[in-house]
Design an enzyme around this catalytic site. Structure first.
Site, short mmCIF file in Angstrom:
data_model
loop_
_atom_site.label_atom_id
_atom_site.label_comp_id
_atom_site.label_asym_id
_atom_site.label_seq_id
_atom_site.Cartn_x
_atom_site.Cartn_y
_atom_site.Cartn_z
N ASP A 1 31.91 10.52 30.03
CA ASP A 1 31.11 10.48 31.26
C ASP A 1 30.39 11.81 31.46
OD1 ASP A 1 30.05 9.39 33.55
OD2 ASP A 1 31.85 9.67 34.77
N ASN B 1 27.99 -1.36 32.26
CA ASN B 1 26.84 -0.53 31.88
C ASN B 1 25.58 -1.35 31.61
OD1 ASN B 1 28.80 2.01 30.14
ND2 ASN B 1 28.01 2.01 32.22
#
Ligand code: FPP
Length: 237
Positions: A11, A59
């Site tokens: 991330d 995502n």
């Protein structure tokens, strides 16, 4: 102690780029370059299995431009890693749902999985289009089918047998690392993380280098893992 199975929730690529007035793609590229040395380092440390959460089922909600960029980058990176890691006898696996990944990516995934399946020096598990809820639901569906076919008896189901129905039958995670400052699991390997230790760092993924990884390992080594039991030497009734 060296953990057997480490998971990294990748991330902070986007923020890394934005901080440098670059577009998000450049953050992903920097993240993918960072992985080269980092993965080598992790296997050199003696860790046997590395699971990387690089694309969640959620995502796909990102812009078409970003998703397409990432898929192209994955295709290139998987082929590159295949060359790099097959020399070192590292097995490459993928965890995630096949749909709606494009056929081109699926072909690469299948090819690399097959060609590295006998490698014995470690496992690099890419979690692509991965979500732990989906993984558990998909496992349950397969279990019901096998039970109805008489292949298994659902009364014999235990955690060992259940694990065999997950995308890959891997040992539980010992250590989960999340870069980028968020303090959550985001649907990453919920089954496998049951007794994992967690390490959260504000460092954005492209900056999460070998030294940063060693800090995570130091922190892991300071933990006392009891798996629900008691450390009898320290117990004080
Ligand atoms: C999370 O950062 C990262 C991703 C969704 C993609 C991960 C991709 C890579 C590491 C590059 C490709 C790697 C391989 C192995 C092919 P983010 O975009 O959520 O960052 P942000 O929270 O700062 O926006």
């Amino acid at each position: 102690m060296i953990p057997t199975h480490v998971g990294i929730i990748v991330d902070g690529n986007g923020r890394w780029a934005t901080k440098r007035f670059k577009n998000r793609s450049e953050g992903h590229l920097a993240g993918s370059k960072n992985l080269d040395n980092l993965c080598q380092h992790i296997f050199d440390k003696g860790i046997k299995i590395l699971s990387l959460y690089i694309f969640s089922t959620e995502n796909f909600k990102r812009s078409d431009e970003e998703v397409n960029y990432l898929m192209d980058l994955f295709a290139r990176k998987f082929k590159h890693d295949f060359k790099m890691f097959s020399k070192k006898e590292i097995r490459i696996m993928f965890s995630g749902r096949r749909e709606p990944l494009k056929q081109e990516i699926l072909d690469i995934i299948d090819d690399i999985t097959l060609k590295t399946k006998d490698n014995q020096n470690g496992i690099l598990n890419f979690c692509v289009n991965y979500g732990a809820h989906m993984e558990i639901i998909d496992a349950c569906k397969k279990i019901v089918i096998d039970n109805n076919n008489g292949k298994i008896n659902v009364n014999n189901l235990d955690d060992k047998l259940f694990s065999k129905y997950l995308y890959n039958d891997l040992p539980d995670l010992d250590l989960v690392i999340r870069t980028g400052g968020e303090l959550r699991l985001s649907n990453f390997m919920l089954w496998q993380a049951a007794y994992a230790e967690f390490y959260f760092t504000d460092t954005l993924f492209p900056d999460f280098n070998e030294k940063e990884f060693d800090l995570a390992l130091d922190s892991y080594n300071k933990r006392e893992r009891r798996f629900g039991g008691i450390d009898y030497e320290k117990k004080n009734f």
